[in-house]
Design an enzyme around this catalytic site. Structure first.
Site, mmCIF file in Angstrom:
data_model
loop_
_atom_site.group_PDB
_atom_site.id
_atom_site.type_symbol
_atom_site.label_atom_id
_atom_site.label_comp_id
_atom_site.label_asym_id
_atom_site.label_seq_id
_atom_site.Cartn_x
_atom_site.Cartn_y
_atom_site.Cartn_z
ATOM 1 N N CYS A 32 -18.158 -10.188 -12.490
ATOM 2 C CA CYS A 32 -19.273 -9.311 -12.097
ATOM 3 C C CYS A 32 -20.475 -9.514 -13.023
ATOM 4 C CB CYS A 32 -18.850 -7.843 -12.141
ATOM 5 S SG CYS A 32 -17.755 -7.358 -10.790
ATOM 6 N N CYS A 89 -24.232 -7.889 -12.880
ATOM 7 C CA CYS A 89 -24.484 -7.353 -11.533
ATOM 8 C C CYS A 89 -24.008 -5.898 -11.445
ATOM 9 C CB CYS A 89 -23.739 -8.199 -10.499
ATOM 10 S SG CYS A 89 -23.860 -7.562 -8.817
ATOM 11 N N CYS A 104 -16.303 9.499 -2.167
ATOM 12 C CA CYS A 104 -16.265 8.215 -1.448
ATOM 13 C C CYS A 104 -16.063 8.457 0.051
ATOM 14 C CB CYS A 104 -15.136 7.353 -2.010
ATOM 15 S SG CYS A 104 -14.919 5.820 -1.108
ATOM 16 N N CYS A 163 -24.073 2.363 -3.279
ATOM 17 C CA CYS A 163 -23.149 3.380 -2.756
ATOM 18 C C CYS A 163 -23.941 4.599 -2.281
ATOM 19 C CB CYS A 163 -22.148 3.790 -3.835
ATOM 20 S SG CYS A 163 -21.077 5.137 -3.283
ATOM 21 N N ASP A 175 0.785 -1.217 0.000
ATOM 22 C CA ASP A 175 0.000 0.000 0.000
ATOM 23 C C ASP A 175 0.828 1.285 0.000
ATOM 24 O OD1 ASP A 175 -2.444 1.123 -0.223
ATOM 25 O OD2 ASP A 175 -2.873 1.191 1.911
HETATM 26 S S1 SF4 Z 1 -21.587 -6.150 -6.197
HETATM 27 FE FE1 SF4 Z 1 -21.763 -7.134 -8.212
HETATM 28 S S2 SF4 Z 1 -20.912 -5.631 -9.649
HETATM 29 FE FE2 SF4 Z 1 -20.249 -5.032 -7.603
HETATM 30 S S3 SF4 Z 1 -18.238 -5.952 -7.369
HETATM 31 FE FE3 SF4 Z 1 -19.720 -7.389 -6.503
HETATM 32 S S4 SF4 Z 1 -20.244 -8.763 -8.198
HETATM 33 FE FE4 SF4 Z 1 -19.228 -6.996 -9.083
HETATM 34 S S1 SF4 Z 2 -16.629 2.749 0.064
HETATM 35 FE FE1 SF4 Z 2 -16.922 4.548 -1.260
HETATM 36 S S2 SF4 Z 2 -17.540 3.679 -3.212
HETATM 37 FE FE2 SF4 Z 2 -17.880 2.066 -1.690
HETATM 38 S S3 SF4 Z 2 -20.009 2.325 -1.030
HETATM 39 FE FE3 SF4 Z 2 -18.745 3.488 0.388
HETATM 40 S S4 SF4 Z 2 -18.773 5.563 -0.448
HETATM 41 FE FE4 SF4 Z 2 -19.408 4.192 -2.097
#
Ligand code: SF4
Ligand code: SF4
Length: 399
Positions: free
Chosen positions: A211, A214, A237, A221, A157
């Site tokens: 994914c 999906c 975020c 979010c 990181d």
């Molecule tokens: S929630 Fe669905 S679209 Fe999002 S990272 Fe997971 S599998 Fe992928």
């Molecule tokens: S970590 Fe950031 S991108 Fe993920 S749900 Fe929370 S606010 Fe949204």
């Protein structure tokens, strides 16, 4: 975690091409070392190594440039400063031939509390600082390399490398639409780290991105920070806002933060790949940070903050940053029971804390809270705090 991802979804496809054309088989000595590292890593509870070339992960530098040019990195100026140098391990260790990626699971057990009076702290931050633990594990692996006459350098990181892009190129997982690396069958509650080495190990192939159709994480979010599959606008975020941002949190985003005071797990919590039960993760990452109420955090002085959080990821937010976040969460709680803590925040030595305490009192908005703001206004020395108080009083007058 891994919320600063900016890599596109198709990396694995491009990466596979490279892996197929540049595959090396390694000498017997290389392969013996690989076996030894595999065994040692497994004994430490690490997933890996997944091996890729020590070079730009395909498409990563360009994706990073685009992300930076759009300003999605916010105040993370170190990302802009390092820029595309982050993409290529050879700019960091010219002798490197391979990158070996590892993942270490953390406690994914209990989701964050949703009770407004309790502090939501991201799962990854509930125990000791992963930089210390994972780096220590990787450093033990480095000793094995050195004993066998190879060179290796660990990164976790804080190094100038792009772990997620490298991890995707090496087939450790794929970068999901939430920007996190997803390990096949294991999900995303993992820390990432790796080693650059001059061992000529055979390359692993990138994995299929799973994914599919999906998009649950995008709609889940709370701040609409996932602006496209796999691309996060860090400025929206909550992980960035509560950890990396040093100044004031944008007013329009504060109500959306709820009780989150350090990080956010929402886009991982909803991911179906995180639903199946997983191994418990490294014991060092388990802690009692799930049981903290906001009032006890608001009462922390600098020394008690240091004692409690010095060796945890929460230290990164610093005392003033955590208190800023707590003031927002208290305001979102909106209960008169939060008023005394916010009144204390309004007298805090840090203008940043006072500013957010003022917002919190405005959010409660009862007569007592407004009286506290009115009393503070003429004696408040800091312009940004005065502005916040005036906005709160004006909003209350309009309501
Ligand atoms: S929630 Fe669905 S679209 Fe999002 S990272 Fe997971 S599998 Fe992928
Ligand atoms: S970590 Fe950031 S991108 Fe993920 S749900 Fe929370 S606010 Fe949204």
């Amino acid at each position: 975690m891994n919320t600063s991802a900016c890599q596109g979804r198709t990396l694995w496809q491009v990466g596979r091409l490279v892996a197929d054309t540049a595959r090396g088989d390694g000498s017997d000595q290389d392969l013996e070392l690989l076996d030894e590292i595999r065994r040692a890593a497994a004994n430490m509870g690490l997933v890996g190594p997944a091996v890729s070339l020590a070079e730009d992960p395909p498409g990563a530098a360009q994706a990073l440039d685009t992300w930076l040019a759009a300003g999605h990195h916010g105040e993370m100026s170190y990302m802009a400063r390092l820029g595309r140098h982050r993409a290529d391990p050879r700019t960091w260790a010219a002798w490197s031939r391979r990158v070996a990626l590892f993942a270490q699971g953390y406690d994914h057990g209990s989701p964050c509390p949703t009770t407004p009076s309790r502090a939501a702290i991201s799962r990854y931050a509930r125990g000791l600082d992963y930089h210390d633990i994972l780096k220590e594990n990787l450093s033990r692996l480095v000793l094995i390399f050195q004993k066998a006459g190879y060179r290796a350098l660990p990164f976790v990181d804080s190094s100038p490398l792009m772990e997620k892009a490298l991890a995707a190129a090496s087939g450790l997982g794929w970068i999901g639409k939430n920007g996190n690396l997803l390990l096949p069958g294991s999900g995303s509650f993992y820390f990432l780290g790796g080693l650059v080495t001059d061992a000529e190990w055979p390359l692993d192939s990138p994995v299929e991105e799973e994914c599919g159709t999906c998009s649950i994480c995008i709609t889940a979010c709370p701040t609409a920070a996932i602006i496209a599959p796999g691309i996060i606008d860090a400025r929206r975020c909550i992980s960035y806002l509560t950890i990396e941002l040093k100044g004031a949190i944008p007013r329009d985003l504060r109500p959306l933060m709820g009780n989150r005071v350090f990080g956010c797990d929402d886009c991982q919590d909803v991911c179906p790949f995180n639903a199946p039960p997983q191994p418990a993760g490294h014991t060092a990452y388990r802690g009692d940070q799930i049981h903290i109420d906001l009032l006890s955090l608001a009462a922390l002085d600098a020394e008690s903050f240091r004692q409690r959080f010095r060796h945890t990821p929460i230290w990164r937010a610093r005392w003033r940053g955590l208190l800023r976040n707590v003031m927002v969460a208290l305001g979102n709680w909106g209960s008169p029971a939060a008023r005394d803590a916010l009144a204390g925040g309004l007298e805090h030595a840090e203008p940043l804390v006072r500013e957010h305490a003022a917002w919190g009192l405005g959010r409660i908005g009862d007569l007592t809270s407004l009286a506290l703001l009115t009393r503070r206004l003429p004696v408040e020395p800091h312009g940004a705090v005065r502005d916040e108080i005036q906005r709160c009083l004006a909003e209350a007058a309009r309501a």
